[in-house]
Design a protein around this motif. Structure first.
Motif, PDB file in Angstrom:
ATOM      1  N   SER A   1      49.767  49.912  38.686  1.00  0.00           N
ATOM      2  CA  SER A   1      51.102  50.961  38.738  1.00  0.00           C
ATOM      3  C   SER A   1      50.672  51.835  39.688  1.00  0.00           C
ATOM      4  N   LEU A   2      51.774  52.502  39.849  1.00  0.00           N
ATOM      5  CA  LEU A   2      51.646  53.772  40.736  1.00  0.00           C
ATOM      6  C   LEU A   2      52.877  54.678  40.485  1.00  0.00           C
ATOM      7  N   ARG A   3      52.596  55.952  40.443  1.00  0.00           N
ATOM      8  CA  ARG A   3      53.968  56.781  40.344  1.00  0.00           C
ATOM      9  C   ARG A   3      54.121  57.952  41.495  1.00  0.00           C
ATOM     10  N   LEU A   4      55.240  57.735  41.987  1.00  0.00           N
ATOM     11  CA  LEU A   4      55.575  58.598  43.121  1.00  0.00           C
ATOM     12  C   LEU A   4      56.169  59.836  42.714  1.00  0.00           C
ATOM     13  N   SER A   5      56.048  60.830  43.322  1.00  0.00           N
ATOM     14  CA  SER A   5      57.042  62.152  42.922  1.00  0.00           C
ATOM     15  C   SER A   5      57.310  62.762  44.163  1.00  0.00           C
ATOM     16  N   CYS A   6      58.408  63.408  44.012  1.00  0.00           N
ATOM     17  CA  CYS A   6      59.525  64.028  45.332  1.00  0.00           C
ATOM     18  C   CYS A   6      59.780  65.331  44.642  1.00  0.00           C
ATOM     19  N   ALA A   7      59.364  66.326  45.490  1.00  0.00           N
ATOM     20  CA  ALA A   7      59.781  67.636  45.002  1.00  0.00           C
ATOM     21  C   ALA A   7      60.789  68.271  46.121  1.00  0.00           C
ATOM     22  N   ALA A   8      61.892  68.781  46.054  1.00  0.00           N
ATOM     23  CA  ALA A   8      62.866  69.374  46.670  1.00  0.00           C
ATOM     24  C   ALA A   8      62.625  70.946  46.725  1.00  0.00           C
ATOM     25  N   SER A   9      62.833  71.621  47.803  1.00  0.00           N
ATOM     26  CA  SER A   9      62.727  72.852  48.059  1.00  0.00           C
ATOM     27  C   SER A   9      63.752  73.475  49.231  1.00  0.00           C
ATOM     28  N   GLY A  10      63.950  74.734  49.271  1.00  0.00           N
ATOM     29  CA  GLY A  10      64.857  75.161  50.302  1.00  0.00           C
ATOM     30  C   GLY A  10      66.272  75.301  49.580  1.00  0.00           C
ATOM     31  N   SER A  11      67.284  74.727  50.099  1.00  0.00           N
ATOM     32  CA  SER A  11      68.701  74.830  49.677  1.00  0.00           C
ATOM     33  C   SER A  11      69.124  73.916  48.583  1.00  0.00           C
ATOM     34  N   ILE A  12      68.331  74.098  47.358  1.00  0.00           N
ATOM     35  CA  ILE A  12      68.398  72.919  46.529  1.00  0.00           C
ATOM     36  C   ILE A  12      69.648  73.170  45.585  1.00  0.00           C
ATOM     37  N   PHE A  13      70.340  74.270  45.629  1.00  0.00           N
ATOM     38  CA  PHE A  13      71.505  74.408  44.784  1.00  0.00           C
ATOM     39  C   PHE A  13      72.423  73.157  44.811  1.00  0.00           C
ATOM     40  N   ARG A  14      72.840  72.744  43.690  1.00  0.00           N
ATOM     41  CA  ARG A  14      74.218  71.457  43.821  1.00  0.00           C
ATOM     42  C   ARG A  14      73.489  70.295  44.528  1.00  0.00           C
ATOM     43  N   LEU A  15      72.090  69.846  44.418  1.00  0.00           N
ATOM     44  CA  LEU A  15      71.703  68.783  44.925  1.00  0.00           C
ATOM     45  C   LEU A  15      72.369  67.564  44.005  1.00  0.00           C
ATOM     46  N   ASN A  16      72.806  66.615  44.639  1.00  0.00           N
ATOM     47  CA  ASN A  16      73.714  65.491  43.893  1.00  0.00           C
ATOM     48  C   ASN A  16      72.612  64.426  43.808  1.00  0.00           C
ATOM     49  N   THR A  17      72.721  63.311  44.324  1.00  0.00           N
ATOM     50  CA  THR A  17      71.927  61.961  44.291  1.00  0.00           C
ATOM     51  C   THR A  17      70.580  62.261  44.757  1.00  0.00           C
ATOM     52  N   MET A  18      69.541  61.707  44.080  1.00  0.00           N
ATOM     53  CA  MET A  18      68.371  61.650  44.499  1.00  0.00           C
ATOM     54  C   MET A  18      67.500  60.335  44.323  1.00  0.00           C
ATOM     55  N   GLY A  19      66.935  59.916  45.171  1.00  0.00           N
ATOM     56  CA  GLY A  19      66.251  58.254  45.018  1.00  0.00           C
ATOM     57  C   GLY A  19      65.339  58.166  46.064  1.00  0.00           C
ATOM     58  N   TRP A  20      65.105  56.716  46.043  1.00  0.00           N
ATOM     59  CA  TRP A  20      63.868  56.494  47.093  1.00  0.00           C
ATOM     60  C   TRP A  20      64.419  55.038  47.630  1.00  0.00           C
ATOM     61  N   TYR A  21      64.102  55.181  48.894  1.00  0.00           N
ATOM     62  CA  TYR A  21      64.087  53.851  49.865  1.00  0.00           C
ATOM     63  C   TYR A  21      62.757  53.502  50.291  1.00  0.00           C
ATOM     64  N   ARG A  22      62.576  52.296  50.801  1.00  0.00           N
ATOM     65  CA  ARG A  22      61.247  51.708  51.276  1.00  0.00           C
ATOM     66  C   ARG A  22      61.643  50.828  52.510  1.00  0.00           C
ATOM     67  N   GLN A  23      60.697  50.835  53.116  1.00  0.00           N
ATOM     68  CA  GLN A  23      60.726  50.187  54.549  1.00  0.00           C
ATOM     69  C   GLN A  23      59.448  49.256  54.736  1.00  0.00           C
ATOM     70  N   ALA A  24      59.467  48.008  54.661  1.00  0.00           N
ATOM     71  CA  ALA A  24      58.245  47.160  54.905  1.00  0.00           C
ATOM     72  C   ALA A  24      58.143  47.121  56.441  1.00  0.00           C
ATOM     73  N   PRO A  25      57.051  46.715  57.030  1.00  0.00           N
ATOM     74  CA  PRO A  25      56.978  46.171  58.463  1.00  0.00           C
ATOM     75  C   PRO A  25      57.712  45.024  59.076  1.00  0.00           C
ATOM     76  N   GLY A  26      58.589  45.393  59.921  1.00  0.00           N
ATOM     77  CA  GLY A  26      59.598  44.275  60.371  1.00  0.00           C
ATOM     78  C   GLY A  26      60.775  44.320  59.712  1.00  0.00           C
ATOM     79  N   LYS A  27      61.071  45.219  58.518  1.00  0.00           N
ATOM     80  CA  LYS A  27      62.451  44.842  57.634  1.00  0.00           C
ATOM     81  C   LYS A  27      63.088  46.255  57.722  1.00  0.00           C
ATOM     82  N   GLN A  28      64.583  46.124  57.535  1.00  0.00           N
ATOM     83  CA  GLN A  28      65.095  47.217  57.369  1.00  0.00           C
ATOM     84  C   GLN A  28      64.853  48.126  56.110  1.00  0.00           C
TER      85      GLN A  28
END
Length: 115
Positions: A17-44
């Motif tokens: 198992s692993l746990r990823l975290s992502c903290a937003a800063s700056g103009s964060i008022f009214r952030l809508n969707t947040m999420g995760w993408y990934r990209q493997a070598p040679g793939k979209q």
């Protein structure tokens, strides 16, 4: 502008198992969707999971039942708990956020799953 900083990637054996975290800063008022993408070598780049304002999650089929996305109460930090990891989960994982129709991206964090 929104800045996104990811942490939590690394090397893990298959089944671990692993746990990823992502903290937003700056103009964060009214952030809508947040999420995760990934990209493997040679793939979209592909969507892994996202969570909307109000907390409804959405997962790509290959991670359903293994990954859990969550967001803190303030809505500015998003987490991805990854369980039962497989070698095919190896990729660079990117956090993203949407605010007023604009997409913002983190720098990416490497996740490597060894067999």
């Amino acid at each position: 502008q929104v800045q996104l900083v990811e942490s939590g990637g690394g090397l893990v054996q298959a089944g671990g198992s692993l746990r990823l975290s992502c903290a937003a800063s700056g103009s964060i008022f009214r952030l809508n969707t947040m999420g995760w993408y990934r990209q493997a070598p040679g793939k979209q780049r592909e969507l892994v999971a996202r969570i909307f304002v109000g907390g409804s999650p959405d997962y790509t089929e290959s991670v359903k039942g293994r990954f859990i996305i969550a967001r803190d109460n303030a809505g500015n930090t998003v987490y991805l708990q990854m369980n039962s990891l497989k070698p095919e989960d190896t990729a660079v994982y990117y956090c993203y956020a949407v605010r007023f129709g604009d997409n913002y991206w983190g720098q990416g964090t490497q996740v490597t799953v060894s067999s």
